[in-house]
Design an enzyme around this catalytic site. Structure first.
Site, short mmCIF file in Angstrom:
data_model
loop_
_atom_site.label_atom_id
_atom_site.label_comp_id
_atom_site.label_asym_id
_atom_site.label_seq_id
_atom_site.Cartn_x
_atom_site.Cartn_y
_atom_site.Cartn_z
N LYS A 126 49.49 43.91 40.32
CA LYS A 126 48.94 44.28 41.62
C LYS A 126 49.77 43.70 42.77
CE LYS A 126 44.95 42.02 42.35
NZ LYS A 126 43.76 41.12 42.18
N SER A 201 39.40 43.42 43.05
CA SER A 201 40.56 43.85 43.81
C SER A 201 41.69 44.44 42.97
CB SER A 201 41.12 42.67 44.61
OG SER A 201 41.62 41.67 43.76
N SER A 225 37.64 40.29 40.32
CA SER A 225 38.74 41.22 40.60
C SER A 225 39.44 41.78 39.37
CB SER A 225 39.78 40.56 41.51
OG SER A 225 39.27 40.44 42.80
#
Ligand SMILES: *[C@@H]1O[C@H](CO)[C@@H](O)[C@H](O)[C@H]1NC(C)=O
Ligand SMILES: *[C@@H]1O[C@H](CO)[C@@H](O)[C@H](O)[C@H]1NC(C)=O
Ligand SMILES: *[C@@H]1O[C@H](CO)[C@@H](O)[C@H](O)[C@H]1NC(C)=O
Length: 525
Positions: A126, A201, A225
């Site tokens: 990410k 996330s 997340s």
């Protein structure tokens, strides 16, 4: 009495509002969106472990494997918007180097398996974990041109183990929300239904995995997340025991040791068999403390469960599909395990959200308003809200909301804060005693399946189901349990272990994959 009536009214008004919001969103955008197109290339259906084995045994070349994943990214990204940056050319060079090394015969296949267990396998992560030469924006508008010059520790270890970073995936602004939307790249869509969110996330990471466009990936988890996007996209994700994986190279950096203990970097994959070897690489010498190689006798584990948090005021009840998944799991364990699953009765979980918000605080003096300004000045949430209303803000509504919410929670060192820290410590001891060396706790990851875009705004407190285990520090694996009948979306649970008992969570995940089928390919319904 009066308080009770008031709370009851508030709770029901709140539930009513969540129903209204869903009606509105369906009216606006339709109840179902599109699905990603099915996977046709068989290479894309192999686990990272299988790919590594085929590459080092010369059944597949790393270059061809990488080309297959690149083609899939190009195919799915216009619809799903999960990849925000890539280094395809550099990755193809690295893949050629891996193929050449294997062809040279310098090492036997066994030596390679031992020293470079992921040689030649493409990996993604990410946009808040540093990867050399890729963007490092964390979804902040002010960081939209920031690039990383070196790998962070976790990615450096994966590279040393032979993996080849090739794609970077989307995150919510500052990674501080569980719906994947930011002012630079916009929304990431769910591969089972583009009207739904990917979670956050690590939302882009959940999607790239589920859609079969990356072999495996790294996520980071400070409140859920890794686990929430793993649930919403039907894959496996593991949040390791606190302080076992280096956090260097993660943005925003934890502002104190205390806060760092809430954050973990861990693996995300469609296949449970990939989690353990990745964790072994990431934890390095600490992998021995975790005893990752030890055999786990699953039949004789002690299983505890809790079906919900006991009714937080602003928490929605567990929805039908998630409830059914939990029931099926408990039925299976009742028949399979030596001792029947036992209800945990942890009433304290009702207070999860407050406990999390308080334990997130530290005495560094750094708050969200400073972090959302990229540590350069402060965001004024009220002024920003005005800008947002007129479509002029460089922040998402979620970020503005987070800064506002932060201001209303207990301040560090206040009596309320101390009480909530104590409450967390008590709950931690209680769960440690409950689980011992041989127990795991089964708990919902979220009350619902993937929500509609923007629906998270009305359900902020739902993140408490995962966030509580960040402040407690236990290892947790998010396990998919198939698609729900009602909504056709992935369901799943969290498996929680005692400190350093990651191997129990992972072994249970592996077992449940064989029983419930694990990841279900999207786009086939
Ligand atoms: C409608 O769906 C699209 C994706 O299909 C999404 O990008 C957009 O944000 C959605 N809008 C609303 C208001 O939900
Ligand atoms: C999730 O959010 C909904 C609506 O905000 C709420 O009713 C529900 O209790 C929440 N669930 C949890 C577990 O927080
Ligand atoms: C948003 O960023 C742009 C620069 O990219 C800047 O000109 C503008 O003033 C910013 N808007 C606000 C409301 O801060």
């Amino acid at each position: 009495m009066v308080v009770g009536v008031f709370q009851n009214t508030l709770h029901h008004s709140f539930l009513f509002l969540t129903v209204l919001v869903r009606r509105f969103l369906i009216w606006k955008n339709g109840s179902r969106g599109k699905q990603v197109s099915p996977i046709t290339d068989p290479i894309l259906k192999l686990s990272a472990v299988e790919l590594a084995s085929k590459i080092r045994n010369k059944e597949l070349s790393s270059v061809n494997v990488l080309k297959a994943f690149i083609a899939r990214v190009d195919q799915i990204n216009p619809l799903l918007n999960c990849v925000v940056d890539n280094c395809f050319d550099k990755a193809l060079e690295d893949a050629q180097v891996a193929d050449d090394l294997i062809a040279s015969g310098k090492y036997t296949s066994e030596e390679l398996a031992d020293q470079k267990p992921f040689l030649g396998v493409p990996i993604s992560t990410k946009d808040n974990i540093r990867v050399k030469d890729l963007l490092f924006s964390a979804g902040l508008w002010t960081r939209r041109f920031v690039r990383a010059h070196e790998d962070g520790d976790a990615m450096a270890l994966m590279r040393e183990a032979g993996a080849i970073p090739f794609a970077l995936t989307n995150v919510p602004e500052l990674c501080m929300w569980w719906e994947c939307l930011n002012p630079i790249f916009g929304h990431t869509n769910n591969p089972y239904d583009t009207n739904r969110i990917s979670g956050g996330s690590s939302g882009g990471e959940g999607v790239i995995q589920s859609a079969g466009a990356s072999a495996f990936g790294l996520g980071s988890d400070i409140a859920g997340s890794i686990r929430v996007p793993s649930l919403f996209n039907g894959i496996f994700g593991h949040k390791p025991t606190k302080d076992t994986v280096s956090l260097e190279g993660c943005f925003p950096p934890p502002s104190s040791v205390e806060q760092g203990s809430l954050l973990s970097i861990g693996p995300m994959s469609r296949f449970s068999c990939d989690l353990r070897p990745v964790l072994k690489v990431l934890t390095k010498s600490k992998s021995e403390i975790l005893g990752l190689e030890e055999h786990v006798d699953i039949k004789n584990l002690r299983f505890f469960y809790q079906k919900d948090d006991g009714g937080g005021l602003f928490v929605t009840p567990i929805e039908e599909d998630q409830q059914t998944a939990m029931e099926r799991l408990l039925d299976h364990l009742s028949a399979f395990a030596t001792t029947k699953p036992v209800e945990a009765k942890l009433d304290e979980l009702k207070n999860s959200f407050k406990m999390f918000m308080s334990n997130f605080k530290d005495n560094s003096g750094i708050h969200f308003d400073h972090q959302f300004a990229n540590y350069d000045g402060y965001m004024n949430p009220w002024i920003e809200l005005m800008y947002w209303i007129f479509g002029k803000s460089n922040h998402t509504i979620f970020s503005i909301f987070v800064v506002l919410m932060d201001k209303f929670e207990a301040t560090y060192g206040s009596p309320k804060h101390s009480r909530l820290v104590q409450e967390k410590n008590n709950l931690r001891s209680k769960i440690q005693d409950l689980l011992g060396d041989n127990g795991v706790l089964i708990y919902p990851t979220q009350p619902s399946c993937a929500l509609y875009h923007y629906e998270t705004l009305i359900r902020p407190y739902n993140i408490s189901y995962t966030a509580i285990f960040n402040c407690l520090g236990f290892p947790v694996t998010s396990v998919p349990l198939g698609l729900g009948v009602k909504e056709g979306l992935p369901t799943g649970v969290q498996i929680i272990g005692n400190f350093n008992k990651d191997r129990l969570c992972l072994a249970v995940a592996e077992h449940l994959e064989t029983v419930f089928g694990g990841w279900v390919e999207p786009g086939k319904f």
